[in-house]
Design a protein around this motif. Sequence first.
Motif, PDB file in Angstrom:
ATOM      1  N   ASP A  75      22.417 -37.523  32.460  1.00  0.00           N
ATOM      2  CA  ASP A  75      21.129 -36.845  32.475  1.00  0.00           C
ATOM      3  C   ASP A  75      21.250 -35.483  31.801  1.00  0.00           C
ATOM      4  N   THR A  76      20.249 -35.136  30.991  1.00  0.00           N
ATOM      5  CA  THR A  76      20.257 -33.880  30.260  1.00  0.00           C
ATOM      6  C   THR A  76      19.077 -33.019  30.680  1.00  0.00           C
ATOM      7  N   GLU A  77      19.357 -31.724  30.886  1.00  0.00           N
ATOM      8  CA  GLU A  77      18.290 -30.787  31.237  1.00  0.00           C
ATOM      9  C   GLU A  77      18.325 -29.617  30.267  1.00  0.00           C
ATOM     10  N   GLU A  78      17.171 -29.312  29.699  1.00  0.00           N
ATOM     11  CA  GLU A  78      17.045 -28.178  28.791  1.00  0.00           C
ATOM     12  C   GLU A  78      16.411 -27.014  29.548  1.00  0.00           C
ATOM     13  N   GLY A  79      17.112 -25.896  29.592  1.00  0.00           N
ATOM     14  CA  GLY A  79      16.570 -24.727  30.252  1.00  0.00           C
ATOM     15  C   GLY A  79      15.537 -24.030  29.388  1.00  0.00           C
ATOM     16  N   PRO A  80      14.799 -23.072  29.953  1.00  0.00           N
ATOM     17  CA  PRO A  80      13.796 -22.332  29.182  1.00  0.00           C
ATOM     18  C   PRO A  80      14.463 -21.367  28.202  1.00  0.00           C
ATOM     19  N   TRP A  81      13.760 -21.044  27.144  1.00  0.00           N
ATOM     20  CA  TRP A  81      14.244 -20.028  26.210  1.00  0.00           C
ATOM     21  C   TRP A  81      14.132 -18.654  26.871  1.00  0.00           C
ATOM     22  N   LYS A  82      15.200 -17.863  26.746  1.00  0.00           N
ATOM     23  CA  LYS A  82      15.233 -16.514  27.318  1.00  0.00           C
ATOM     24  C   LYS A  82      15.491 -15.506  26.214  1.00  0.00           C
ATOM     25  N   LYS A  83      14.743 -14.420  26.236  1.00  0.00           N
ATOM     26  CA  LYS A  83      14.900 -13.378  25.227  1.00  0.00           C
ATOM     27  C   LYS A  83      15.962 -12.371  25.660  1.00  0.00           C
ATOM     28  N   PHE A  84      16.664 -11.825  24.677  1.00  0.00           N
ATOM     29  CA  PHE A  84      17.591 -10.729  24.943  1.00  0.00           C
ATOM     30  C   PHE A  84      17.881 -10.015  23.630  1.00  0.00           C
ATOM     31  N   ARG A  85      18.512  -8.862  23.749  1.00  0.00           N
ATOM     32  CA  ARG A  85      18.922  -8.113  22.575  1.00  0.00           C
ATOM     33  C   ARG A  85      20.370  -7.682  22.751  1.00  0.00           C
ATOM     34  N   THR A  86      21.165  -7.850  21.727  1.00  0.00           N
ATOM     35  CA  THR A  86      22.544  -7.392  21.793  1.00  0.00           C
ATOM     36  C   THR A  86      22.590  -5.868  21.795  1.00  0.00           C
ATOM     37  N   LEU A  87      23.669  -5.318  22.315  1.00  0.00           N
ATOM     38  CA  LEU A  87      23.833  -3.870  22.314  1.00  0.00           C
ATOM     39  C   LEU A  87      24.023  -3.370  20.875  1.00  0.00           C
ATOM     40  N   ASP A  88      23.585  -2.150  20.646  1.00  0.00           N
ATOM     41  CA  ASP A  88      23.717  -1.557  19.317  1.00  0.00           C
ATOM     42  C   ASP A  88      24.362  -0.181  19.448  1.00  0.00           C
ATOM     43  N   PRO A  89      25.670  -0.069  19.184  1.00  0.00           N
ATOM     44  CA  PRO A  89      26.344   1.225  19.304  1.00  0.00           C
ATOM     45  C   PRO A  89      25.817   2.276  18.339  1.00  0.00           C
TER      46      PRO A  89
END
Length: 355
Positions: A75-89
Motif C-alpha cells: 500500500d502506498t500513501e502520498e503525504g501533502p505537499w509542505k512548503k519550506f525555505r532553506t537557510l541562507d547564510p
Amino acid sequence: MAPRHDGVEVVWAVSRLSRGRIEWRGEDGSTGTAAADRFGFVPQGDEILRVKVAGLKPGGKYELRAITVATDGGDTEEGPWKKFRTLDPAAQETSFVIWNDTHQNAPTIGKLHEVTPRGDFLLWNGDTCNDWHQEDWLVPTLLHPAGQDVSADRPLLLVWGNHDVRGKWAYKVPEMVATPDGRPFYAFRSGPVAVICLHTGEDKPDDHPSFGGRVAFEKLRQEQAEWLREVIARPEFRDAPYRIVFCHIPLRWKTEVADAGYDKGGYDAYSRSSREAWHGSLVDWKAQVIVSGHTHQPAWLPGTEEFPYGQLVGGGPQPERATWIEGKADANALTLVMRNLEGKVIEQVEFKPVA
C-alpha cells in the motif's frame, strides 16, 4: 526538521513496517527525489521514517512530500505537499520564532501554533515533555504535538531540555529528532545571525540517585566546550554581525544559590556546570544573548562586566504562563520580542551589530 543551507531532514511516523522517499520541487522549477540512507538502503522502519534532503540552493523556496510504501502489502500513501525555505547564510535579514517548556500542554501548543508567525525556522527550546516513562508518548509529543503540524511552512529545530532526557524511554528521543549535524548541539547562520545551540543536560549531577545511572552529561558538556572553541573560530561565526546562543537551562539567573543541595534533591535555576565549561568561549566570541527556558518565569538579565552576554528566559507550560519569542535581524539591529499568548509584550531587547 534540521534546516541547513542545502536542505532539511524529514521525519514522519508509520503504523507498520514501511519504506519511504521524499519528493521535492523548487520555485525555480527544479525537482528531485531523496530515497537513500547513509548505508545504501532505501529508508525503512516500523515506527518512523527519516530522509535527508540535500543539494538544494541556499534561501530557496521549496515544497516536499513524503511517499510511504508498506512493505507487507505494498500500500502506498502520498503525504501533502509542505512548503519550506532553506537557510541562507548570505541573506540581508532573517526572522524566527522560539517556543519553550510546552510540557505536553495541548491548549498551549495549539495556541502557539495559531498565533506565532512562520519565519525562517521555529526553534523549540527544550522541555517538550514532562518525562518519557511511556514509549508511546514519543511520536505524538515530538512529531505531531497536540495534533498540530508545527513545522507547517517552517522547518523545526529542537534544543534538548532536562525533561526531554528523563524517563526510561528518553534514549529513543534521538531517533525521533533530526539536527543539522546529527548531534544535540549545533551551529548555523541564518542571514546576519550566527546561532549556536547547546545541550545543558540535566539540572543535577550525573550521579544523582533520581537518574539511576542513565545519564552522562558531564562528558557531553566538555565535548561541547571543545567543539565551541572550534566553532567560534570559523569565519562565518567569527565575523557574524549578531551572535545568539540557545540552551534550555539558563547560564545566569536573578538569584544564584551557592549550594543548591543537589545531594538532597535540590534544584538550581541555572546551569553552573554548563557556564563553567562554556563561559570563556562565549565571552571570547562576544555572544550577545543567551535564550533559555526552564524556570517557567519570564526574565531579562542585561549583560554585566562579568557576564557580557544578556540572558533572556521564556515562560511556562500553562496558557496563562506561556510565552513565545519572535526574532528579527537586518543590517540595523537584532530584535527579540517576547509575548504572551494574548499578544502582550513581556520583554523586548535589541542588539546592534558586533563591532
